[in-house]
Scaffold this motif. Structure first.
Motif, mmCIF file in Angstrom:
data_model
loop_
_atom_site.group_PDB
_atom_site.id
_atom_site.type_symbol
_atom_site.label_atom_id
_atom_site.label_comp_id
_atom_site.label_asym_id
_atom_site.label_seq_id
_atom_site.Cartn_x
_atom_site.Cartn_y
_atom_site.Cartn_z
ATOM 1 N N TYR A 15 107.284 71.069 87.430
ATOM 2 C CA TYR A 15 107.048 70.719 88.823
ATOM 3 C C TYR A 15 105.541 70.700 89.026
ATOM 4 O O TYR A 15 104.843 71.573 88.530
ATOM 5 C CB TYR A 15 107.657 71.764 89.759
ATOM 6 N N ILE A 16 105.002 69.722 89.743
ATOM 7 C CA ILE A 16 103.561 69.673 89.986
ATOM 8 C C ILE A 16 103.277 69.517 91.475
ATOM 9 O O ILE A 16 104.112 69.026 92.236
ATOM 10 C CB ILE A 16 102.861 68.548 89.200
ATOM 11 N N SER A 17 102.076 69.951 91.861
ATOM 12 C CA SER A 17 101.592 69.795 93.223
ATOM 13 C C SER A 17 100.082 69.622 93.140
ATOM 14 O O SER A 17 99.444 70.109 92.209
ATOM 15 C CB SER A 17 101.939 71.037 94.046
ATOM 16 N N LYS A 18 99.513 68.949 94.104
ATOM 17 C CA LYS A 18 98.068 68.784 94.123
ATOM 18 C C LYS A 18 97.394 70.115 94.395
ATOM 19 O O LYS A 18 97.881 70.924 95.179
ATOM 20 C CB LYS A 18 97.662 67.755 95.183
ATOM 21 N N HIS A 19 96.249 70.334 93.752
ATOM 22 C CA HIS A 19 95.473 71.563 93.914
ATOM 23 C C HIS A 19 94.792 71.573 95.275
ATOM 24 O O HIS A 19 94.293 70.552 95.731
ATOM 25 C CB HIS A 19 94.434 71.665 92.796
ATOM 26 N N GLY A 20 94.780 72.726 95.898
ATOM 27 C CA GLY A 20 94.030 72.879 97.130
ATOM 28 C C GLY A 20 94.771 72.482 98.393
ATOM 29 O O GLY A 20 94.218 72.536 99.469
ATOM 30 N N GLU A 21 95.987 72.065 98.269
ATOM 31 C CA GLU A 21 96.763 71.700 99.436
ATOM 32 C C GLU A 21 97.960 72.637 99.547
ATOM 33 O O GLU A 21 98.255 73.388 98.625
ATOM 34 C CB GLU A 21 97.282 70.264 99.313
ATOM 35 N N LYS A 22 98.649 72.563 100.662
ATOM 36 C CA LYS A 22 99.894 73.305 100.779
ATOM 37 C C LYS A 22 100.832 72.772 99.686
ATOM 38 O O LYS A 22 101.021 71.560 99.567
ATOM 39 C CB LYS A 22 100.512 73.084 102.161
ATOM 40 N N PRO A 23 101.367 73.669 98.847
ATOM 41 C CA PRO A 23 102.205 73.189 97.730
ATOM 42 C C PRO A 23 103.372 72.316 98.188
ATOM 43 O O PRO A 23 104.101 72.684 99.101
ATOM 44 C CB PRO A 23 102.727 74.472 97.093
ATOM 45 N N GLN A 24 103.453 71.149 97.584
ATOM 46 C CA GLN A 24 104.576 70.248 97.792
ATOM 47 C C GLN A 24 104.978 69.779 96.397
ATOM 48 O O GLN A 24 104.541 68.739 95.923
ATOM 49 C CB GLN A 24 104.188 69.091 98.694
ATOM 50 N N PHE A 25 105.788 70.601 95.739
ATOM 51 C CA PHE A 25 106.112 70.391 94.338
ATOM 52 C C PHE A 25 107.029 69.194 94.129
ATOM 53 O O PHE A 25 107.986 68.991 94.866
ATOM 54 C CB PHE A 25 106.744 71.653 93.751
ATOM 55 N N GLU A 26 106.688 68.424 93.106
ATOM 56 C CA GLU A 26 107.477 67.264 92.693
ATOM 57 C C GLU A 26 108.045 67.547 91.310
ATOM 58 O O GLU A 26 107.326 67.966 90.407
ATOM 59 C CB GLU A 26 106.569 66.027 92.636
ATOM 60 N N TYR A 27 109.329 67.308 91.137
ATOM 61 C CA TYR A 27 109.991 67.520 89.852
ATOM 62 C C TYR A 27 109.605 66.379 88.910
ATOM 63 O O TYR A 27 109.840 65.219 89.204
ATOM 64 C CB TYR A 27 111.506 67.572 90.050
ATOM 65 N N CYS A 28 108.972 66.705 87.768
ATOM 66 C CA CYS A 28 108.414 65.682 86.879
ATOM 67 C C CYS A 28 109.073 65.612 85.510
ATOM 68 O O CYS A 28 108.712 64.757 84.711
ATOM 69 C CB CYS A 28 106.928 65.939 86.687
ATOM 70 N N THR A 29 109.994 66.477 85.204
ATOM 71 C CA THR A 29 110.582 66.495 83.866
ATOM 72 C C THR A 29 111.186 65.148 83.470
ATOM 73 O O THR A 29 110.981 64.699 82.340
ATOM 74 C CB THR A 29 111.611 67.638 83.755
ATOM 75 N N PRO A 30 111.925 64.459 84.356
ATOM 76 C CA PRO A 30 112.495 63.165 83.936
ATOM 77 C C PRO A 30 111.451 62.106 83.578
ATOM 78 O O PRO A 30 111.754 61.131 82.914
ATOM 79 C CB PRO A 30 113.304 62.717 85.152
ATOM 80 N N LYS A 31 110.197 62.320 83.995
ATOM 81 C CA LYS A 31 109.129 61.369 83.687
ATOM 82 C C LYS A 31 108.562 61.575 82.293
ATOM 83 O O LYS A 31 107.706 60.842 81.851
ATOM 84 C CB LYS A 31 108.007 61.498 84.721
ATOM 85 N N GLY A 32 109.046 62.612 81.584
ATOM 86 C CA GLY A 32 108.597 62.852 80.226
ATOM 87 C C GLY A 32 107.472 63.861 80.101
ATOM 88 O O GLY A 32 107.067 64.206 79.002
ATOM 89 N N LEU A 33 106.923 64.349 81.220
ATOM 90 C CA LEU A 33 105.850 65.329 81.162
ATOM 91 C C LEU A 33 106.382 66.640 80.606
ATOM 92 O O LEU A 33 107.406 67.146 81.055
ATOM 93 C CB LEU A 33 105.276 65.551 82.566
ATOM 94 N N ILE A 34 105.702 67.198 79.605
ATOM 95 C CA ILE A 34 106.103 68.465 79.015
ATOM 96 C C ILE A 34 105.259 69.586 79.610
ATOM 97 O O ILE A 34 105.777 70.534 80.174
ATOM 98 C CB ILE A 34 105.956 68.446 77.481
ATOM 99 N N ALA A 35 103.967 69.515 79.443
ATOM 100 C CA ALA A 35 103.069 70.548 79.941
ATOM 101 C C ALA A 35 101.635 70.040 79.841
ATOM 102 O O ALA A 35 101.335 69.151 79.051
ATOM 103 C CB ALA A 35 103.218 71.824 79.121
ATOM 104 N N CYS A 36 100.755 70.659 80.632
ATOM 105 C CA CYS A 36 99.341 70.323 80.505
ATOM 106 C C CYS A 36 98.745 71.168 79.373
ATOM 107 O O CYS A 36 99.367 72.104 78.870
ATOM 108 C CB CYS A 36 98.603 70.562 81.817
ATOM 109 N N THR A 37 97.549 70.864 78.975
ATOM 110 C CA THR A 37 96.870 71.574 77.897
ATOM 111 C C THR A 37 96.840 73.074 78.139
ATOM 112 O O THR A 37 97.060 73.863 77.226
ATOM 113 C CB THR A 37 95.421 71.059 77.768
ATOM 114 N N TRP A 38 96.600 73.483 79.368
ATOM 115 C CA TRP A 38 96.492 74.907 79.695
ATOM 116 C C TRP A 38 97.859 75.585 79.616
ATOM 117 O O TRP A 38 97.961 76.738 79.213
ATOM 118 C CB TRP A 38 95.859 75.081 81.065
ATOM 119 N N ASP A 39 98.902 74.884 79.998
ATOM 120 C CA ASP A 39 100.254 75.455 79.928
ATOM 121 C C ASP A 39 100.678 75.711 78.488
ATOM 122 O O ASP A 39 101.415 76.661 78.214
ATOM 123 C CB ASP A 39 101.283 74.520 80.564
ATOM 124 N N LEU A 40 100.241 74.880 77.566
ATOM 125 C CA LEU A 40 100.657 75.019 76.170
ATOM 126 C C LEU A 40 100.220 76.358 75.582
ATOM 127 O O LEU A 40 100.934 76.945 74.773
ATOM 128 C CB LEU A 40 100.122 73.863 75.332
#
Length: 76
Positions: A15-40
């Motif tokens: 799930y991702i949300s823009k930094h610095g705003e009120k969190p509005q998480f979007e489910y991204c797994t079906p788009k193929g995103l696994i993790a960012c470099t920092w998450d790994l």
């Protein structure tokens, strides 16, 4: 969001949300995103802890309490 199942399988949903705003998480797994470099780095730490405490525990039995005692204390 991650959790272990079937002894050695890590389930992963992103799930991702823009930094610095009120969190509005979007489910991204079906788009193929696994993790960012920092998450790994965090995922690798979790994997190593799971292997040491549960799958390869020298005592011969899985130790969930030991697994839960591991903490990653690093700055990125």
């Amino acid at each position: 969001m991650d959790w272990w199942s079937n002894e050695n399988e890590l389930n992963h949903h992103v799930y991702i949300s823009k930094h610095g705003e009120k969190p509005q998480f979007e489910y991204c797994t079906p788009k193929g995103l696994i993790a960012c470099t920092w998450d790994l780095k965090v995922l690798n730490f979790e994997r190593d802890c799971w292997v040491m405490a549960v799958l390869n525990n020298p005592a011969g039995t899985p130790d969930i309490d030991q697994y839960l005692q591991y903490h990653m204390n690093e700055d990125f």
